[in-house]
Design an enzyme around this catalytic site. Sequence first.
Site, short mmCIF file in Angstrom:
data_model
loop_
_atom_site.label_atom_id
_atom_site.label_comp_id
_atom_site.label_asym_id
_atom_site.label_seq_id
_atom_site.Cartn_x
_atom_site.Cartn_y
_atom_site.Cartn_z
CE LYS A 1 9.23 19.51 4.52
NZ LYS A 1 8.98 18.27 3.68
CB SER B 1 5.66 17.92 5.09
OG SER B 1 6.60 17.42 4.01
CB SER C 1 5.71 17.50 1.13
OG SER C 1 5.07 16.97 1.70
N1 GLN Z 1 0.69 14.56 2.90
C1 GLN Z 1 0.62 13.24 2.20
C2 GLN Z 1 1.35 12.58 4.29
O1 GLN Z 1 0.86 13.58 5.26
C3 GLN Z 1 3.13 13.66 2.20
C4 GLN Z 1 3.73 14.21 2.89
C5 GLN Z 1 5.41 14.58 2.37
O2 GLN Z 1 5.10 13.65 1.03
N2 GLN Z 1 6.08 14.52 2.73
O3 GLN Z 1 2.08 11.74 4.10
#
Ligand code: GLN
Length: 485
Positions: free
Chosen positions: A78, A153, A177
């Site tokens: 990532k 994400s 995410s």
């Molecule tokens: N979808 C959540 C957010 O937008 C979690 C994102 C994540 O785990 N990085 O904050």
Amino acid sequence: MMLHEKTISELAAGLRAGEFSSVELTKHYLERIAAHNEALNAYVTVTEERALAQAAAADQRLVAGDATPLTGVPLAQKDIFCTNGVRTSCGSRMLDNFVAPYDATVIERLDGAGAVMLGKTNMDEFAMGSSNETSWYGPVRNPWNTELVPGGSSGGSAAALAARLCAAATGTDTGGSIRQPAALCGLTGLKPTYGRISRWGMIAFASSLDQAGPMTRTAEDAALMLQAMAGFDARDSTCAEEPVPDYSATLGEDIAGLKIGLPKEYFGEGLDPEVAKSVEAAVEEYKRLGCEVVEISLPNNHLAVPAYYVVAPAECSSNLARFDGVRFGHRCEDPKDLEDLYKRSRGEGFGAEVKRRILIGTYALSAGYYDAYYLKAQQVRHLISDDFKKAFEQVDVIMGPASPTTAFALGEKSDDPVQMYLSDIYTIAVNLAGLPGMSIPVAPAEGKPVGLQIIGNYFDETRLLNVAHRFQQATEWHKAGPSGY
Ligand code: GLN
């Protein structure tokens, strides 16, 4: 069996037996990336030269007999992990020009195990999102159906792995995410206990919630990845000084008598009935394996998303203050003065969702609002942790859906932040409590992947992995992949 259909453990066996070399395997993946990446937008950077050099070194290690199970195995990282000499963008225009001068601990450890890095994967900007649509590099498409999002994400990692453009990938999970994109793309994703893996060199979003983890095809592979990634690191003061068990050693142990808690709050309004059916069918499978199922309650779960959207933005507003066009990041053209430089650099460098979070965070932290919002959210966080503590006095693991829906259409939720935030309604509480959680593929709903979430007690990754593995020994869902790849 084609090389890209093999799991890490199958690849490791093939590499050791000399059936193919890491260079051959790496070239095979690089060709697949060249053929499919444009349509999916899963990788933002492909590190071909570095990959082939690592593969050649891995082949030597294999011959010398000092290989680990990851030696020579091609992975996707990532783009939130700093990689020495390679652009590390975090999905943002702000860091489009940032070449990291050092490796994150996660990268260092995977490199040290002999893994090959194929490239860096697309992601929501600064890991803020649930659909991979907030990336400066454009949305990622779900290989199961390219009109759908892969989740976020860690959407680039999920899409790359689902399309077999890598053997496994890394992700990070602040509120879901790893688990949510794993669910939406039919993969196995593990968010370990907070502190299990070093955050050093992992670009911070919300430091008290962020945790790295593996995204793999099987629980067996997740154990191998976690083994390499986990462990104490003095450079991260929140990294736990807990011993790292042998995660593969207990795979396959009998789970008869295991107590599974099903929180009633995870099966109420908002859950797609088709997803519910698949999750319930998976729970039936666990009953056949001899597990005992009890209904439990997590009474404060409805407060998890609201508390998270105070805590996470508050921490992000502080973490992202460093991107000012001076110390780090994009700098605007011809600034008039210092204030103009800050304003325009940040204005141009950050996208809309990141700006929204910074504004919410600075508001919640400002004098007069701190007690009303930030302190309150921290109190709620305690209540949520206590709910889990009580639940684990009664049960060994908790199960439920990882996501309330299957993959949704691109654009469907991008104008409605609240709908987007609700994608993590079953995952966020786990981050607030710092617990480990997994998502594994179960029966699809209308042809789309569904994830079963398995939540464990602190540092109980060993059990989680075995519980997931036993299901994968009894079923075939984790073997399914999208057609056309
Ligand atoms: N979808 C959540 C957010 O937008 C979690 C994102 C994540 O785990 N990085 O904050």
